[in-house]
Design an enzyme around this catalytic site. Structure first.
Site, mmCIF file in Angstrom:
data_model
loop_
_atom_site.group_PDB
_atom_site.id
_atom_site.type_symbol
_atom_site.label_atom_id
_atom_site.label_comp_id
_atom_site.label_asym_id
_atom_site.label_seq_id
_atom_site.Cartn_x
_atom_site.Cartn_y
_atom_site.Cartn_z
ATOM 1 N N HIS A 189 0.815 -1.213 0.000
ATOM 2 C CA HIS A 189 0.000 0.000 0.000
ATOM 3 C C HIS A 189 0.850 1.264 0.000
ATOM 4 O O HIS A 189 0.446 2.296 -0.518
ATOM 5 C CB HIS A 189 -0.991 -0.015 1.159
ATOM 6 C CG HIS A 189 -2.150 -0.903 0.858
ATOM 7 N ND1 HIS A 189 -2.247 -2.174 1.320
ATOM 8 C CD2 HIS A 189 -3.223 -0.705 0.048
ATOM 9 C CE1 HIS A 189 -3.338 -2.730 0.837
ATOM 10 N NE2 HIS A 189 -3.955 -1.862 0.071
ATOM 11 N N ARG A 333 -15.177 1.993 -1.555
ATOM 12 C CA ARG A 333 -15.057 0.641 -1.026
ATOM 13 C C ARG A 333 -15.229 0.696 0.490
ATOM 14 O O ARG A 333 -14.663 1.582 1.147
ATOM 15 C CB ARG A 333 -13.666 0.107 -1.369
ATOM 16 C CG ARG A 333 -13.345 -1.167 -0.643
ATOM 17 C CD ARG A 333 -12.060 -1.740 -1.106
ATOM 18 N NE ARG A 333 -10.914 -1.141 -0.454
ATOM 19 C CZ ARG A 333 -9.662 -1.424 -0.797
ATOM 20 N NH1 ARG A 333 -9.417 -2.242 -1.785
ATOM 21 N NH2 ARG A 333 -8.649 -0.871 -0.158
ATOM 22 N N GLU A 433 -10.986 -10.274 -5.682
ATOM 23 C CA GLU A 433 -9.551 -10.221 -5.366
ATOM 24 C C GLU A 433 -9.070 -11.471 -4.647
ATOM 25 O O GLU A 433 -7.982 -11.483 -4.074
ATOM 26 C CB GLU A 433 -9.185 -8.943 -4.598
ATOM 27 C CG GLU A 433 -10.109 -8.584 -3.481
ATOM 28 C CD GLU A 433 -9.795 -7.232 -2.851
ATOM 29 O OE1 GLU A 433 -8.798 -6.599 -3.176
ATOM 30 O OE2 GLU A 433 -10.594 -6.825 -1.992
ATOM 31 N N ASP A 457 -4.440 -7.988 -4.741
ATOM 32 C CA ASP A 457 -4.694 -9.120 -3.854
ATOM 33 C C ASP A 457 -4.918 -10.400 -4.647
ATOM 34 O O ASP A 457 -4.519 -11.474 -4.207
ATOM 35 C CB ASP A 457 -5.890 -8.831 -2.944
ATOM 36 C CG ASP A 457 -5.458 -7.997 -1.748
ATOM 37 O OD1 ASP A 457 -4.399 -8.303 -1.188
ATOM 38 O OD2 ASP A 457 -6.167 -7.043 -1.394
ATOM 39 N N CYS A 504 -9.332 -2.446 -10.831
ATOM 40 C CA CYS A 504 -8.832 -1.307 -10.062
ATOM 41 C C CYS A 504 -7.499 -1.600 -9.382
ATOM 42 O O CYS A 504 -6.966 -0.755 -8.682
ATOM 43 C CB CYS A 504 -9.856 -0.847 -9.038
ATOM 44 S SG CYS A 504 -10.188 -2.079 -7.776
HETATM 45 C C1 PEP Z 1 -6.360 -4.815 -4.968
HETATM 46 O O1 PEP Z 1 -6.200 -5.697 -4.125
HETATM 47 O O2 PEP Z 1 -6.039 -4.949 -6.164
HETATM 48 C C2 PEP Z 1 -6.963 -3.523 -4.586
HETATM 49 C C3 PEP Z 1 -7.263 -2.618 -5.486
HETATM 50 O O3 PEP Z 1 -7.136 -3.294 -3.255
HETATM 51 P P1 PEP Z 1 -5.934 -2.887 -2.276
HETATM 52 O O4 PEP Z 1 -4.713 -2.651 -3.118
HETATM 53 O O5 PEP Z 1 -6.361 -1.683 -1.527
HETATM 54 O O6 PEP Z 1 -5.817 -4.096 -1.407
HETATM 55 MG MG MG Z 2 -7.189 -5.476 -2.204
#
Ligand code: PEP
Ligand code: MG
Length: 567
Positions: A189, A333, A433, A457, A504
């Site tokens: 992240h 989300r 995911e 994920d 996304c």
């Molecule tokens: C993902 O897992 O691709 C996603 C967009 O969510 P995050 O990166 O916040 O886990």
């Molecule tokens: Mg994710």
């Protein structure tokens, strides 16, 4: 000049003075107290402060997460006043002349050990509470601040062992020139946030590299080459400055695309949205000409604070976002905490050996329904102010989705009971995911309005590779056929059910895959704001309607059918 090699996770380069973000946990030294009597009083003052803090937290969170969940703070306050614990500390200070922080750390270690060997699972969990209480006391005794409080107020290149998403999100963006961390990976992240800030970033440099840098040292980051240069020579500085100029020129050249729709060379429209970490990133989304927000990671509203945002605070944040997006679609989300996004004030279920496989995202929401209901009510009320859709993260099972939809309905009923008139129906989607969700996407699709594929994920769980672990970088295949196959299957099932589907995760901005994703039938791509215009330009060169594309499309369909038949 010394060069260290890592992994560039956000393009660009920067040159500036290093600022080291020291780890949050300061060492507790075993230095004797000058005056045991004064030391004991210092301890009593810290204990009083901690108890006052915990009482306040307990009151605040009783309203937002329910009394049952807020009880954890009452338990912590009780522990801080525990007679045996305090007797032990007093004895260590008065009889052994230990300093208060050391006395607390030793007493807590003994008590935590005792708890962790008890038969009852409930009592074993209390060991974590003892450590939390001790940490709170030690921090007060040592006058520690949050690690980010010590950063300079002049521009700097941030160097750290690792950064939590909360720390990254709260940095003063006008001062950070770039990031370099010893750990981390492409889809951690922190890397995602660095990209969304448009700052050059390197991860996986190793601890030796970070240890070699001192506060104020001149450093340069080359995000493209993945290098950190300590004390760069004049030639390197000149090369990087040239690179910076070329980047600015390219960014300026792309500006004309800000207000143009996203279309392939042969006229297929693509929804090109932006991802946002916090409502604060709104400006970046508007500046890059995003046609909407494809993913707002709402958990960032919950990080780096002492109590969760209540319904009114969340409503204000979501409303601000929706109103400023001027009617463009916004997909929020619901809370995705856990794994690398830990929230210290929320009760932990118990120590988790594998947090990424633990109680995160909707699993946390389902075990703490009041927290979810508060967010759901805020979202339902915010829906009146713009084009809002909501999606749930980390779905793995049909029942989970049913339970969430039931809670969503309960939130609607609660608002109606309070006299609210909800004039709009908010479209509900889910993130795909996990391999489990992709494999049952035929069952899930008819239950929702849309899918959004979270490739970060999905890759982590399909390849069984921790997205935080920089040691896995050499093994990571971002375009692994297994991941692509799950994406293809998800899209095919969405199409069959007549719902739209987006991507996304970070793969949405990977130009190598864009054409393939569009051919598979993706309707929407949501990317970091700084990458949006170059993606729009890239899409404008793609041709989907050649005879070659027809062949490819047929191939995609036959692949998808095969995948679905095998599922
Ligand atoms: C993902 O897992 O691709 C996603 C967009 O969510 P995050 O990166 O916040 O886990
Ligand atoms: Mg994710």
């Amino acid at each position: 000049m010394e060069v260290f090699y890592g992994k560039g996770v956000s393009d660009g380069c920067c040159i500036g003075a290093a600022a080291i973000l020291h780890s949050n946990r300061a060492a507790v030294k075993n230095e004797p107290a000058a005056s045991p009597e004064d030391e004991w009083h210092r301890y009593l003052t810290a204990r009083e402060q901690l108890i006052a803090r915990l009482d306040a937290l307990c009151r605040q969170s009783a309203q937002s997460v329910g009394e049952e969940n807020a009880d954890i703070f009452a338990i912590h306050a009780m522990m801080a006043q525990d007679e045996d614990f305090n007797r032990e500390i007093e004895r260590a200070i008065r009889e052994h002349r230990q300093n208060a922080a050391y006395a607390v750390s030793q007493a807590a270690r003994g008590l935590a050990d005792t708890f962790s060997h008890m038969d009852s699972a409930y009592m074993r969990e209390r060991a974590t509470d003892v450590r939390d209480v001790a940490e709170g006391l030690i921090r007060l005794l040592q006058g520690e601040h949050a690690a980010t409080d010590t950063l300079p107020d002049t521009p700097y290149v941030l160097c750290a062992d690792d950064l939590t998403p909360g720390q990254t999100a709260t940095l003063d963006r006008s001062l950070v020139l770039g990031f370099a961390t010893a750990r981390g990976s492409l889809t951690s992240h922190t890397a995602i946030l660095a990209r969304s800030m448009g700052l050059p970033a390197l991860v996986g440099l190793g601890t030796d590299a970070i240890a070699a840098i001192r506060d104020g040292d001149p450093v340069a980051i080359d995000g493209q080459l993945g290098t950190l240069i300590l004390c760069p020579d004049a030639e390197t500085v000149a090369r990087l400055q040239q690179q910076q100029q070329a980047q600015s020129a390219r960014a300026a050249r792309l500006q004309h695309l800000r207000h143009t729709p996203t279309r392939t060379a042969d006229g297929t429209s693509v929804k090109l949205y932006a991802n946002a970490g916090t409502p604060k990133e709104l400006e970046a989304v508007l500046a890059c000409g995003g046609e909407g927000i494809g993913l707002l990671r709402s958990e960032f509203l919950y990080l780096d604070r002492t109590a969760p945002p209540d319904e009114e605070e969340q409503l204000a944040a979501y409303r601000h976002l929706l109103e400023n997006m001027g009617g463009k679609p916004v997909i929020i989300r619901t809370l995705d905490i856990g794994a690398d996004k830990q929230v210290s004030y929320l009760p932990r279920l118990e120590h988790e050996e594998n947090p990424a496989l633990g109680c995160r995202a909707v699993r946390y929401s389902l075990t703490h329904p009041n927290l979810f209901l508060t967010q759901a009510r805020a979202l339902l009320r915010a829906g009146e102010y713009g084009d809002l859709s909501v999606m749930f993260p980390l779905i793995t099972a049909e029942q989970e989705l049913r339970d969430l939809l039931r809670l969503w309905q309960q939130a609607e009923e609660q608002l109606r009971d309070r006299g609210y008139h909800l004039s709009k129906r908010i479209p509900i989607g889910i993130m795909i995911e996990t391999p489990a969700a992709a494999l049952i996407s035929d069952t899930l699709a008819p239950m929702v309005d849309f899918f959004s594929i979270g490739t970060n994920d999905l890759t982590q769980y399909t390849l069984a590779m921790d997205r935080q672990n920089s040691a896995l970088l050499p093994f990571l295949q971002p375009h692994h056929p297994a991941v692509l196959s799950l994406i293809r299957m998800t899209i095919a099932n969405a199409k069959r059910a007549g719902i739209w589907v987006g991507v996304c995760g970070e793969l949405a901005a990977d130009p190598v895959l864009t054409e393939q994703l569009l051919r598979m039938g993706v309707d929407e791509l949501s990317v970091s704001p700084p990458l949006l215009l170059s993606m729009r330009e890239h899409i404008s060169h793609i041709r989907l309607s050649t005879s070659h594309s027809l062949k490819e499309t047929k191939k995609e369909i036959s692949h998808a059918t095969k995948d679905v038949c095998h599922s």
